[in-house]
Design a protein around this motif. Structure first.
Motif, PDB file in Angstrom:
ATOM      1  N   ASN A 176      41.721  66.870 -47.720  1.00 52.28           N
ATOM      2  CA  ASN A 176      40.982  65.655 -48.053  1.00 52.28           C
ATOM      3  C   ASN A 176      41.778  64.430 -47.623  1.00 52.28           C
ATOM      4  O   ASN A 176      42.928  64.267 -48.027  1.00 52.28           O
ATOM      5  N   PRO A 177      41.200  63.551 -46.808  1.00 49.53           N
ATOM      6  CA  PRO A 177      41.937  62.361 -46.363  1.00 49.53           C
ATOM      7  C   PRO A 177      42.055  61.320 -47.473  1.00 49.53           C
ATOM      8  O   PRO A 177      41.180  61.217 -48.335  1.00 49.53           O
ATOM      9  N   GLN A 228      42.662  57.149 -48.661  1.00 53.42           N
ATOM     10  CA  GLN A 228      41.999  55.897 -48.322  1.00 53.42           C
ATOM     11  C   GLN A 228      42.543  55.287 -47.024  1.00 53.42           C
ATOM     12  O   GLN A 228      41.778  54.794 -46.202  1.00 53.42           O
ATOM     13  N   LEU A 266      41.169  57.214 -44.025  1.00 54.06           N
ATOM     14  CA  LEU A 266      39.766  56.873 -43.781  1.00 54.06           C
ATOM     15  C   LEU A 266      39.653  55.505 -43.104  1.00 54.06           C
ATOM     16  O   LEU A 266      38.877  55.332 -42.161  1.00 54.06           O
ATOM     17  N   ALA A 279      40.616  55.813 -39.508  1.00 48.91           N
ATOM     18  CA  ALA A 279      39.578  56.483 -38.714  1.00 48.91           C
ATOM     19  C   ALA A 279      38.434  55.526 -38.396  1.00 48.91           C
ATOM     20  O   ALA A 279      37.860  55.570 -37.307  1.00 48.91           O
ATOM     21  N   LEU A 280      38.121  54.646 -39.325  1.00 54.20           N
ATOM     22  CA  LEU A 280      37.030  53.691 -39.111  1.00 54.20           C
ATOM     23  C   LEU A 280      37.429  52.550 -38.175  1.00 54.20           C
ATOM     24  O   LEU A 280      36.604  52.044 -37.413  1.00 54.20           O
TER      25      LEU A 280
END
Length: 98
Positions: A45-46, A48, A51, A54-55
């Protein structure tokens, strides 16, 4: 994403996660590469920060990365395979001193 366009993904993190697994390595390699080199699902599970990265990733042409000092969270990125090998040697040296 740069490397996915050029070569098969072979992330060391996958090998580390699989180390404790009872399945044969060849089975896992075959399964992992069935989707064009990507694992069939998330490795873990990544958080915060992962994430957000990645965005909105930093711009660059990197193909490889190595966390050379996990204790201090130092990760180095490179476009060249020879530099990747040097970074991997840095990690091996770090792990040998632990």
């Amino acid at each position: 994403m740069n490397r996915l366009r050029q070569v098969c993904l072979s992330a060391d993190v996958l090998a580390a996660v699989e180390e404790g697994c009872e399945q044969a390595t060849t089975e896992l390699d075959s399964e992992r590469r069935a989707g064009g080199g990507l694992p069939p699902g998330p490795v873990t599970n990544p958080g915060q920060k992962a994430l957000a990265a990645a965005l909105c990733p930093d711009q660059g042409d990197w193909l490889w990365f190595v966390t050379t000092d996990p204790e201090h969270r130092i990760t180095k990125f490179t476009e060249g395979e020879s530099e990747f090998v040097r970074y991997r040697e840095e990690l091996n040296t770090y792990l040998g001193t632990r």
